[in-house]
Design a protein around this motif. Structure first.
Motif, PDB file in Angstrom:
ATOM      1  N   GLN A 237       0.849  -1.182  -0.131  1.00 16.91           N
ATOM      2  CA  GLN A 237      -0.065   0.041  -0.116  1.00 16.91           C
ATOM      3  C   GLN A 237       0.976   1.116  -0.060  1.00 16.91           C
ATOM      4  OE1 GLN A 237      -2.381   1.166   3.717  1.00 16.91           O
ATOM      5  NE2 GLN A 237      -4.163   0.834   2.234  1.00 16.91           N
ATOM      6  N   ASP A 238       0.457   2.254  -0.949  1.00 19.23           N
ATOM      7  CA  ASP A 238       1.504   3.433  -0.943  1.00 19.23           C
ATOM      8  C   ASP A 238       1.353   4.120   0.376  1.00 19.23           C
ATOM      9  OD1 ASP A 238       2.270   2.893  -3.525  1.00 19.23           O
ATOM     10  OD2 ASP A 238       0.660   3.945  -4.412  1.00 19.23           O
TER      11      ASP A 238
ATOM     12  N   TYR B 268      -1.157  -0.550   7.660  1.00 22.74           N
ATOM     13  CA  TYR B 268      -2.231  -0.993   6.412  1.00 22.74           C
ATOM     14  C   TYR B 268      -3.420  -0.310   6.932  1.00 22.74           C
ATOM     15  CZ  TYR B 268      -4.763  -3.922   3.434  1.00 22.74           C
ATOM     16  OH  TYR B 268      -5.469  -4.383   2.206  1.00 22.74           O
TER      17      TYR B 268
END
Length: 68
Positions: free
Chosen positions: A17-18, A30
């Motif tokens: 996840q960026d 996250y």
């Protein structure tokens, strides 16, 4: 820290996840955590420090449970 450096070869299919906008620390949580509920195991009251590691063609979970 002005620049994020990830050292090593990328793993295919690694969930990623960026970094959230405006977040400047090297690690972030996250946004769908926790993905493992604390009462997943019937004889454990909590699960801590979970992680994933490459295993065969996918990944395996590494979990630490608190019993008692």
């Amino acid at each position: 820290m002005s620049k994020l450096l990830i050292s090593g070869q990328p793993l295919p299919n690694m969930p990623w996840q960026d970094r959230p906008a405006g977040y400047n620390r090297p690690m972030w949580r996250y946004d769908k955590n926790p993905i493992i509920p604390r009462d997943l195991l019937p004889d454990s009251n909590s699960i801590f420090n979970s992680a994933v590691v490459p295993f065969d063609e996918g990944f395996a979970g590494v979990l630490y449970g608190c019993y008692g």
